[in-house]
Scaffold this active site. Structure first.
Site, PDB file in Angstrom:
ATOM      1  N   ARG A   1       0.882  -1.182   0.000  1.00  0.00           N
ATOM      2  CA  ARG A   1       0.000   0.000   0.000  1.00  0.00           C
ATOM      3  C   ARG A   1       0.906   1.214   0.000  1.00  0.00           C
ATOM      4  NH1 ARG A   1      -5.289   1.172   3.573  1.00  0.00           N
ATOM      5  NH2 ARG A   1      -6.061  -0.061   1.851  1.00  0.00           N
TER       6      ARG A   1
ATOM      7  N   HIS B   1      -7.096   1.151  -6.535  1.00  0.00           N
ATOM      8  CA  HIS B   1      -7.390   0.255  -5.400  1.00  0.00           C
ATOM      9  C   HIS B   1      -8.051  -1.014  -5.962  1.00  0.00           C
ATOM     10  CE1 HIS B   1      -7.866  -1.075  -1.437  1.00  0.00           C
ATOM     11  NE2 HIS B   1      -8.721  -0.197  -0.943  1.00  0.00           N
TER      12      HIS B   1
ATOM     13  N   GLN C   1     -10.005  -3.756  -3.779  1.00  0.00           N
ATOM     14  CA  GLN C   1     -11.287  -3.272  -3.289  1.00  0.00           C
ATOM     15  C   GLN C   1     -12.370  -3.460  -4.354  1.00  0.00           C
ATOM     16  OE1 GLN C   1     -12.129  -1.752  -0.165  1.00  0.00           O
ATOM     17  NE2 GLN C   1     -14.135  -2.242  -1.005  1.00  0.00           N
TER      18      GLN C   1
ATOM     19  N   ASP D   1     -17.287   7.208  -1.279  1.00  0.00           N
ATOM     20  CA  ASP D   1     -16.027   7.030  -0.554  1.00  0.00           C
ATOM     21  C   ASP D   1     -15.712   8.377   0.097  1.00  0.00           C
ATOM     22  OD1 ASP D   1     -13.517   6.173   0.348  1.00  0.00           O
ATOM     23  OD2 ASP D   1     -12.559   6.280  -1.629  1.00  0.00           O
TER      24      ASP D   1
ATOM     25  N   CYS E   1     -16.407   1.689   0.435  1.00  0.00           N
ATOM     26  CA  CYS E   1     -15.243   0.820   0.698  1.00  0.00           C
ATOM     27  C   CYS E   1     -14.813   0.849   2.150  1.00  0.00           C
ATOM     28  CB  CYS E   1     -14.084   1.224  -0.213  1.00  0.00           C
ATOM     29  SG  CYS E   1     -13.616   2.948  -0.043  1.00  0.00           S
TER      30      CYS E   1
ATOM     31  N   ARG F   1     -13.393  -8.734   0.802  1.00  0.00           N
ATOM     32  CA  ARG F   1     -11.958  -8.454   0.642  1.00  0.00           C
ATOM     33  C   ARG F   1     -11.162  -9.707   0.988  1.00  0.00           C
ATOM     34  NH1 ARG F   1     -10.013  -3.225   1.025  1.00  0.00           N
ATOM     35  NH2 ARG F   1      -8.055  -4.269   0.519  1.00  0.00           N
TER      36      ARG F   1
HETATM   37  N1   CP Z   1     -11.245  -0.276   2.243  1.00  0.00           N
HETATM   38  C1   CP Z   1      -9.979  -0.380   2.681  1.00  0.00           C
HETATM   39  O1   CP Z   1      -9.031  -0.549   1.931  1.00  0.00           O
HETATM   40  O2   CP Z   1      -9.853  -0.282   4.037  1.00  0.00           O
HETATM   41  P1   CP Z   1      -8.486  -0.086   4.842  1.00  0.00           P
HETATM   42  O3   CP Z   1      -7.944   1.266   4.469  1.00  0.00           O
HETATM   43  O4   CP Z   1      -8.883  -0.158   6.291  1.00  0.00           O
HETATM   44  O5   CP Z   1      -7.535  -1.174   4.455  1.00  0.00           O
HETATM   45  N1  NVA Z   2      -9.951   6.713  -1.320  1.00  0.00           N
HETATM   46  C1  NVA Z   2      -9.598   6.235  -0.003  1.00  0.00           C
HETATM   47  C2  NVA Z   2      -9.830   4.771   0.103  1.00  0.00           C
HETATM   48  C3  NVA Z   2      -9.561   4.192   1.458  1.00  0.00           C
HETATM   49  C4  NVA Z   2      -9.755   2.702   1.515  1.00  0.00           C
HETATM   50  C5  NVA Z   2      -8.153   6.580   0.310  1.00  0.00           C
HETATM   51  O1  NVA Z   2      -7.312   6.447  -0.572  1.00  0.00           O
HETATM   52  O2  NVA Z   2      -7.880   7.006   1.438  1.00  0.00           O
END
Ligand code: CP
Ligand code: NVA
Length: 302
Positions: free
Chosen positions: A103, A130, A133, A221, A261, A289
């Site tokens: 990530r 992402h 997701q 989101d 999400c 997930r």
């Molecule tokens: N939706 C998602 O990716 O959640 P986290 O940021 O908690 O991993």
């Molecule tokens: N768009 C959000 C998604 C979190 C799972 C972010 O990048 O923070």
């Protein structure tokens, strides 16, 4: 040749269907309490430059359920790109573990990890995409509606990493993706152009009513994604007319799914009554997930 999951765009529809089927089998096994140590002896390294609940727990638990083990590398642990270069991290991890999940902030970081690793790399969210997701989300829609084809998925809010991955999904499956966002918050232009060239049916409008009209699912989101915290006051102002609430849901199909999400900010992008209401499938998305990522790991290590 090794494969990575950096973007949904890198996969064919057939390959994505294989991953969905595998996830459905693994989910059914799990519900029946049948163990499936398909990845016994394998190890996953999880690199996080940003915080996480779902991604961290589902990858780690998923690998354990598959008979393997996972190593969590927190943001300060490795100093990706500062203490050590991205290629050096990728090459070292490739000597010890079997698969990497990352990530990252810059999308290029996860791309570079994949380029320099000799083992599969999975994008667990970057500033641009992402994919895990949206694959979990597609599986959730299929479970609730029996298909994706021919449906209309509406997204209300920021044209962010989640939206970019939805655009990629729309280039693989024939559903309509309708985004309502304020001017200046449109999705990545390159991702959008590529998706449209590959046949994605996408509409982008500033009108929430237009996007959600006849929608089978309404998705939102956070207005401020991780890394954009300094813009949050400006974003709260820009997005105030882009909240998913009961009035907005009344304009979608009567049985439209409510999707998010997570994490959610109640009272900002979505109201508590809608997030927790009977049409909400957000916890199914969250559960999926686990199943989809297990399938992704099994597929990449097959
Ligand atoms: N939706 C998602 O990716 O959640 P986290 O940021 O908690 O991993
Ligand atoms: N768009 C959000 C998604 C979190 C799972 C972010 O990048 O923070």
């Amino acid at each position: 040749m090794k494969r990575d999951l950096i973007s949904i765009a890198d996969f064919t529809r057939g390959e994505l269907e294989e991953i969905f089927s595998c996830a459905q089998r693994l989910k059914a096994d799990r519900k029946a309490s049948w163990p499936h140590p398909i990845l016994a002896g394998k190890t996953l390294a999880m690199i996080f430059e940003k915080p996480s609940l779902r991604t961290r727990v589902t990858f780690e638990v998923g690998m354990v359920q598959l008979g393997g083990a996972a190593v969590y590398l927190a943001p300060p642990d490795i100093g990706l790109g500062t203490r050590e270069t991205v290629p050096d991290v990728a090459q070292n991890l490739s000597r010890w573990v079997d698969i990497i999940m990352a990530r990252t902030f810059a999308h290029q970081t996860v791309v570079d990890l994949a380029r320099h690793a000799t083992i599969p790399v999975i994008n667990g969210l970057s500033d641009l995409l992402h994919p895990c997701q949206i694959l979990a989300d597609c599986l959730t829609v299929i479970e609730h509606r029996g298909r994706l084809d021919g449906l209309k998925v509406a997204f209300v809010g920021d044209g962010n990493n989640v939206v970019n991955s939805w655009l990629n999904a729309a280039s693989k499956f024939p559903f309509t993706f309708a985004l309502a966002c304020p001017a200046g918050y449109e999705p990545n232009a390159e991702v959008l152009t590529r998706a449209r060239q590959q046949g994605a049916q996408v509409t982008i409008t500033q009108s929430v009513a237009e996007a959600v009209r006849d929608a089978d699912a309404v998705y939102t989101d956070v207005w401020t994604s991780m890394g954009q915290e300094r813009e949050s006051a400006m974003r709260r102002e820009a997005f105030k007319a882009y909240q998913v609430n009961a009035t907005v849901m009344a304009q979608a199909k009567q049985d439209a799914l409510v999707m998010h999400c997570l994490p959610a900010h109640r009272g900002e992008e979505i109201t508590a009554d809608v997030l927790e209401g009977p049409r909400s499938v957000v916890l199914d998305q969250s559960e999926n997930r686990l199943h989809i990522q297990k399938a992704i790991m099994v597929w990449l290590l097959r």
